[in-house]
Design a protein around this motif. Sequence first.
Motif, PDB file in Angstrom:
ATOM      1  N   VAL A  23     -26.174  11.149  -9.062  1.00 32.48           N
ATOM      2  CA  VAL A  23     -25.433  11.680  -7.921  1.00 32.48           C
ATOM      3  C   VAL A  23     -26.006  13.028  -7.503  1.00 32.48           C
ATOM      4  O   VAL A  23     -26.152  13.308  -6.315  1.00 32.48           O
ATOM      5  CB  VAL A  23     -23.932  11.806  -8.267  1.00 32.48           C
ATOM      6  N   VAL A  24     -26.356  13.844  -8.472  1.00 30.20           N
ATOM      7  CA  VAL A  24     -26.926  15.156  -8.175  1.00 30.20           C
ATOM      8  C   VAL A  24     -28.246  14.995  -7.424  1.00 30.20           C
ATOM      9  O   VAL A  24     -28.471  15.652  -6.396  1.00 30.20           O
ATOM     10  CB  VAL A  24     -27.143  15.973  -9.468  1.00 30.20           C
ATOM     11  N   PHE A  25     -29.096  14.114  -7.895  1.00 29.26           N
ATOM     12  CA  PHE A  25     -30.383  13.906  -7.231  1.00 29.26           C
ATOM     13  C   PHE A  25     -30.215  13.269  -5.857  1.00 29.26           C
ATOM     14  O   PHE A  25     -30.970  13.577  -4.937  1.00 29.26           O
ATOM     15  CB  PHE A  25     -31.322  13.085  -8.113  1.00 29.26           C
ATOM     16  N   ASP A  26     -29.209  12.411  -5.687  1.00 27.45           N
ATOM     17  CA  ASP A  26     -28.919  11.852  -4.369  1.00 27.45           C
ATOM     18  C   ASP A  26     -28.531  12.958  -3.392  1.00 27.45           C
ATOM     19  O   ASP A  26     -28.984  12.984  -2.251  1.00 27.45           O
ATOM     20  CB  ASP A  26     -27.789  10.826  -4.443  1.00 27.45           C
ATOM     21  N   ARG A  27     -27.695  13.878  -3.853  1.00 25.80           N
ATOM     22  CA  ARG A  27     -27.288  15.001  -3.001  1.00 25.80           C
ATOM     23  C   ARG A  27     -28.475  15.905  -2.671  1.00 25.80           C
ATOM     24  O   ARG A  27     -28.595  16.387  -1.549  1.00 25.80           O
ATOM     25  CB  ARG A  27     -26.193  15.829  -3.667  1.00 25.80           C
ATOM     26  N   MET A  28     -29.326  16.147  -3.641  1.00 27.18           N
ATOM     27  CA  MET A  28     -30.501  16.978  -3.392  1.00 27.18           C
ATOM     28  C   MET A  28     -31.408  16.329  -2.356  1.00 27.18           C
ATOM     29  O   MET A  28     -31.904  17.003  -1.444  1.00 27.18           O
ATOM     30  CB  MET A  28     -31.268  17.216  -4.696  1.00 27.18           C
ATOM     31  N   SER A  29     -31.610  15.040  -2.473  1.00 29.09           N
ATOM     32  CA  SER A  29     -32.449  14.315  -1.530  1.00 29.09           C
ATOM     33  C   SER A  29     -31.852  14.372  -0.128  1.00 29.09           C
ATOM     34  O   SER A  29     -32.556  14.606   0.857  1.00 29.09           O
ATOM     35  CB  SER A  29     -32.616  12.875  -1.991  1.00 29.09           C
ATOM     36  N   TRP A  30     -30.535  14.166  -0.033  1.00 27.91           N
ATOM     37  CA  TRP A  30     -29.857  14.220   1.263  1.00 27.91           C
ATOM     38  C   TRP A  30     -30.021  15.620   1.867  1.00 27.91           C
ATOM     39  O   TRP A  30     -30.336  15.757   3.058  1.00 27.91           O
ATOM     40  CB  TRP A  30     -28.375  13.876   1.099  1.00 27.91           C
ATOM     41  N   ALA A  31     -29.802  16.660   1.068  1.00 27.02           N
ATOM     42  CA  ALA A  31     -29.907  18.036   1.561  1.00 27.02           C
ATOM     43  C   ALA A  31     -31.319  18.332   2.051  1.00 27.02           C
ATOM     44  O   ALA A  31     -31.501  18.934   3.121  1.00 27.02           O
ATOM     45  CB  ALA A  31     -29.498  19.026   0.474  1.00 27.02           C
ATOM     46  N   GLU A  32     -32.320  17.897   1.322  1.00 26.66           N
ATOM     47  CA  GLU A  32     -33.704  18.111   1.737  1.00 26.66           C
ATOM     48  C   GLU A  32     -34.004  17.395   3.045  1.00 26.66           C
ATOM     49  O   GLU A  32     -34.697  17.942   3.915  1.00 26.66           O
ATOM     50  CB  GLU A  32     -34.655  17.660   0.635  1.00 26.66           C
ATOM     51  N   ASP A  33     -33.481  16.187   3.216  1.00 29.04           N
ATOM     52  CA  ASP A  33     -33.669  15.454   4.471  1.00 29.04           C
ATOM     53  C   ASP A  33     -33.002  16.184   5.634  1.00 29.04           C
ATOM     54  O   ASP A  33     -33.582  16.296   6.722  1.00 29.04           O
ATOM     55  CB  ASP A  33     -33.098  14.035   4.371  1.00 29.04           C
ATOM     56  N   GLU A  34     -31.789  16.671   5.413  1.00 28.59           N
ATOM     57  CA  GLU A  34     -31.078  17.396   6.466  1.00 28.59           C
ATOM     58  C   GLU A  34     -31.818  18.677   6.844  1.00 28.59           C
ATOM     59  O   GLU A  34     -31.904  19.029   8.020  1.00 28.59           O
ATOM     60  CB  GLU A  34     -29.648  17.720   6.025  1.00 28.59           C
ATOM     61  N   ILE A  35     -32.339  19.373   5.859  1.00 33.71           N
ATOM     62  CA  ILE A  35     -33.100  20.601   6.121  1.00 33.71           C
ATOM     63  C   ILE A  35     -34.342  20.281   6.932  1.00 33.71           C
ATOM     64  O   ILE A  35     -34.658  20.962   7.918  1.00 33.71           O
ATOM     65  CB  ILE A  35     -33.446  21.315   4.804  1.00 33.71           C
ATOM     66  N   ARG A  36     -35.041  19.227   6.556  1.00 35.44           N
ATOM     67  CA  ARG A  36     -36.252  18.826   7.273  1.00 35.44           C
ATOM     68  C   ARG A  36     -35.928  18.479   8.740  1.00 35.44           C
ATOM     69  O   ARG A  36     -36.620  18.909   9.665  1.00 35.44           O
ATOM     70  CB  ARG A  36     -36.898  17.643   6.559  1.00 35.44           C
ATOM     71  N   GLY A  58     -21.036  20.396  -1.906  1.00 37.91           N
ATOM     72  CA  GLY A  58     -19.594  20.236  -1.872  1.00 37.91           C
ATOM     73  C   GLY A  58     -19.139  19.076  -1.022  1.00 37.91           C
ATOM     74  O   GLY A  58     -19.759  18.019  -0.988  1.00 37.91           O
ATOM     75  N   ASP A  59     -18.048  19.284  -0.311  1.00 41.36           N
ATOM     76  CA  ASP A  59     -17.407  18.219   0.445  1.00 41.36           C
ATOM     77  C   ASP A  59     -18.281  17.667   1.561  1.00 41.36           C
ATOM     78  O   ASP A  59     -18.254  16.474   1.831  1.00 41.36           O
ATOM     79  CB  ASP A  59     -16.081  18.716   1.031  1.00 41.36           C
ATOM     80  N   VAL A  60     -19.051  18.519   2.216  1.00 39.95           N
ATOM     81  CA  VAL A  60     -19.897  18.049   3.308  1.00 39.95           C
ATOM     82  C   VAL A  60     -20.909  17.040   2.790  1.00 39.95           C
ATOM     83  O   VAL A  60     -21.085  15.957   3.354  1.00 39.95           O
ATOM     84  CB  VAL A  60     -20.622  19.234   3.999  1.00 39.95           C
ATOM     85  N   ALA A  61     -21.583  17.377   1.710  1.00 36.05           N
ATOM     86  CA  ALA A  61     -22.574  16.464   1.138  1.00 36.05           C
ATOM     87  C   ALA A  61     -21.917  15.170   0.668  1.00 36.05           C
ATOM     88  O   ALA A  61     -22.438  14.089   0.887  1.00 36.05           O
ATOM     89  CB  ALA A  61     -23.296  17.149  -0.028  1.00 36.05           C
TER      90      ALA A  61
END
Length: 70
Positions: A23-36, A58-61
Amino acid sequence: MFDITKTETAAEILAGFEQTFGVVFDRMSWAEDEIRKAQQRHPELADKIYHSFSLLSGDVAECELALNEA
């Protein structure tokens, strides 16, 4: 936390890590995609956006990941 009376196999231990940290790595991947994506939309702010990783949690992710998985 840990049950020292139970002996786990290596496969069970690895499965536990995968379940916990997946779950942590899924969130990290999502955050990196959003940043890109944000950097592409706003190239003039790309450097500031690059440093926004800690804001995407947090809740947004959790909500975004739930929507993407559905």
